[in-house]
Design a protein around this motif. Structure first.
Motif, PDB file in Angstrom:
ATOM      1  N   LEU A  23       1.372   5.727  -1.020  1.00 26.26           N
ATOM      2  CA  LEU A  23       0.836   6.570  -1.081  1.00 26.26           C
ATOM      3  C   LEU A  23       1.905   7.485  -1.623  1.00 26.26           C
ATOM      4  O   LEU A  23       3.136   7.803  -1.090  1.00 26.26           O
ATOM      5  N   SER A  51       4.770   6.462 -10.630  1.00 23.97           N
ATOM      6  CA  SER A  51       3.624   5.665 -10.542  1.00 23.97           C
ATOM      7  C   SER A  51       3.282   4.632 -11.487  1.00 23.97           C
ATOM      8  O   SER A  51       2.574   3.785 -11.218  1.00 23.97           O
ATOM      9  N   GLN A  56      -6.001   7.009   7.392  1.00 21.43           N
ATOM     10  CA  GLN A  56      -5.572   6.081   6.716  1.00 21.43           C
ATOM     11  C   GLN A  56      -4.015   5.584   6.860  1.00 21.43           C
ATOM     12  O   GLN A  56      -3.370   6.586   7.380  1.00 21.43           O
ATOM     13  N   GLU A  78      -3.567   5.291 -14.870  1.00 21.15           N
ATOM     14  CA  GLU A  78      -4.928   4.369 -14.875  1.00 21.15           C
ATOM     15  C   GLU A  78      -4.431   3.568 -13.412  1.00 21.15           C
ATOM     16  O   GLU A  78      -3.272   2.978 -13.443  1.00 21.15           O
ATOM     17  N   ASP A  82      -0.685  -1.248  -4.597  1.00 22.45           N
ATOM     18  CA  ASP A  82      -1.957  -0.499  -4.321  1.00 22.45           C
ATOM     19  C   ASP A  82      -1.571   0.825  -4.203  1.00 22.45           C
ATOM     20  O   ASP A  82      -1.364   1.109  -2.943  1.00 22.45           O
ATOM     21  N   THR A 126      -2.010   4.970  -4.151  1.00 19.48           N
ATOM     22  CA  THR A 126      -2.797   6.029  -4.123  1.00 19.48           C
ATOM     23  C   THR A 126      -1.970   7.419  -4.453  1.00 19.48           C
ATOM     24  O   THR A 126      -0.872   7.601  -4.061  1.00 19.48           O
ATOM     25  N   ILE A 155       2.214   1.022 -10.400  1.00 16.65           N
ATOM     26  CA  ILE A 155       0.903  -0.038 -10.975  1.00 16.65           C
ATOM     27  C   ILE A 155       1.152  -1.267 -11.649  1.00 16.65           C
ATOM     28  O   ILE A 155       0.628  -2.535 -11.452  1.00 16.65           O
ATOM     29  N   ARG A 171       0.609  -1.226  -0.071  1.00 12.36           N
ATOM     30  CA  ARG A 171      -0.055   0.065   0.019  1.00 12.36           C
ATOM     31  C   ARG A 171       0.868   1.216  -0.108  1.00 12.36           C
ATOM     32  O   ARG A 171       1.701   1.493   0.939  1.00 12.36           O
ATOM     33  N   VAL A 230      -5.079   4.000 -10.324  1.00 14.21           N
ATOM     34  CA  VAL A 230      -4.679   4.288  -8.907  1.00 14.21           C
ATOM     35  C   VAL A 230      -5.876   5.012  -8.315  1.00 14.21           C
ATOM     36  O   VAL A 230      -6.885   5.172  -8.831  1.00 14.21           O
ATOM     37  N   ARG A 231      -5.870   5.018  -7.012  1.00 10.80           N
ATOM     38  CA  ARG A 231      -6.923   5.640  -6.290  1.00 10.80           C
ATOM     39  C   ARG A 231      -6.383   7.159  -6.068  1.00 10.80           C
ATOM     40  O   ARG A 231      -5.126   7.518  -6.052  1.00 10.80           O
ATOM     41  N   HIS A 232      -7.441   7.973  -5.772  1.00  8.50           N
ATOM     42  CA  HIS A 232      -7.032   9.619  -5.634  1.00  8.50           C
ATOM     43  C   HIS A 232      -7.493   9.990  -4.448  1.00  8.50           C
ATOM     44  O   HIS A 232      -8.656   9.838  -4.055  1.00  8.50           O
ATOM     45  N   LEU A 233      -6.657  10.926  -3.936  1.00 10.63           N
ATOM     46  CA  LEU A 233      -7.271  11.754  -2.856  1.00 10.63           C
ATOM     47  C   LEU A 233      -6.889  13.329  -3.170  1.00 10.63           C
ATOM     48  O   LEU A 233      -5.878  13.650  -3.701  1.00 10.63           O
TER      49      LEU A 233
END
Length: 328
Positions: free
Chosen positions: A6, A19, A66, A44, A28, A30, A23, A4, A46-49
């Motif tokens: 970030l 990035s 998190q 493509e 995982d 973000t 992936i 995980r 990724v999760r976004h904050l």
């Protein structure tokens, strides 16, 4: 379980390829950013904050409660931002990666090649001094409280959107118009340019690696080029003639004071890097993209869209004055 991760930033010149590779390797991932990048396509998978890296409250709100295995901050430019990260992520990640800068190494350079033990001191550039101050905070946090910091020092990493010479696209436009291009010094000082896709291999290889905790690494290409050669490769890629006018860096700085810190504080000095330390932890790392190929990618990307070929008329006029004064 997937690692995980970030990334604060994640779609910039240095970070975008990292990035994409993270992936590809099944992490995982973000990204925390403002979501405003238009120069590069979205990453493509990724999760976004949504958050502003310049606003501590915005970052804290975006992260919430998190936790991550790895946090890498590509957008920490001041000691205050680093101090914020230490407080925010202490106890909430197993590795924190700080993207510093190879410009932090001592200028003038006393000994080549540069290793990670080369002293950090740059009296010319506040950007570099801020990076050093950020490193100092992380070293202290690691020693005093076990904060799991890893320091990475890139050196002039580029992608197809960036023109890595004085004047950027304005300089290439000048060459295409048959005009001389200003090159600092006598054009023979040595420099290293690293393609972002090469950088990504070493960088992603350090993520989650316990042996990287408490350590600093620079990540650069092993290709060493003169500034004349760099500029000539761009001229060839642009189908233009290379007609250099060599001007002392201090003289350029007097005409273009906004360029003084990065020129006198970094690019005017010859640099050669010893990459054995990062290769010892990431044995697959090998920079394979020569700059002549990167130069073609840069020109091709700019030629795809006229809006990308931005010429600064004031900068162009300043180059004319320098050419007239020093062209012989």
């Amino acid at each position: 379980m997937a690692l995980r991760v970030l990334f604060i930033g994640g779609n910039g010149i240095i970070s975008s390829a990292s990035s994409a590779l993270a992936i590809q390797r099944g992490y995982d991932l973000t990204l925390l950013n403002r979501g405003r990048s238009t120069a590069r396509p979205p990453i493509e998978g990724v999760r976004h904050l949504m958050g502003d890296a310049d606003d501590a409250a915005s970052v804290a709100a975006a992260v919430g409660d998190q936790e991550f295995d790895v946090v890498a901050d590509f957008r920490a430019f001041t000691p205050a931002q680093v101090a914020r990260d230490i407080e925010l992520f202490d106890g909430r990640c197993r590795q924190y990666v700080y993207i510093s800068s190879a410009s932090a190494y001592q200028k003038p350079v006393a000994t080549l090649p540069i290793t990670e033990s080369t002293p950090l001191r740059n009296p010319f550039w506040q950007y570099s001094r801020d990076k050093i101050a950020g490193e100092d905070l992380l070293v202290a946090a690691y020693r005093e409280r076990g904060f799991p910091a890893t320091i990475v020092r890139p050196s002039h990493t580029y992608d197809r959107t960036s023109v890595p010479i004085l004047g950027g696209w304005t300089a290439i436009d000048r060459m295409r118009r048959g005009k001389p291009v200003v090159v600092h010094g006598d054009g023979t000082s040595l420099w290293t340019l690293t393609n972002t896709r090469d950088f990504a291999v070493a960088f992603v290889g350090l993520l989650g690696n316990d042996r990287a905790i408490g350590e600093a690494f620079h990540i650069t290409s092993d290709e060493v080029l003169t500034w004349d050669h760099i500029t000539e490769q761009l001229a060839r890629a642009a189908g233009a003639e290379f007609k250099p006018v060599h001007v002392a860096s201090e003289a350029i700085a007097r005409e273009l004071p906004e360029h003084r810190p990065g020129l006198v504080g970094d690019k005017a000095h010859s640099v050669i890097f010893d990459n054995r330390k990062v290769k010892s932890l990431v044995p697959e790392y090998r920079a394979i993209i020569p700059f002549w190929r990167g130069a073609h990618e840069i020109v091709e990307w700019h030629d795809e869209d006229t809006s990308r070929r931005r010429v600064d008329p004031q900068l162009d006029a300043a180059f004319d004055r320098l050419v007239e004064r020093f062209g012989g």
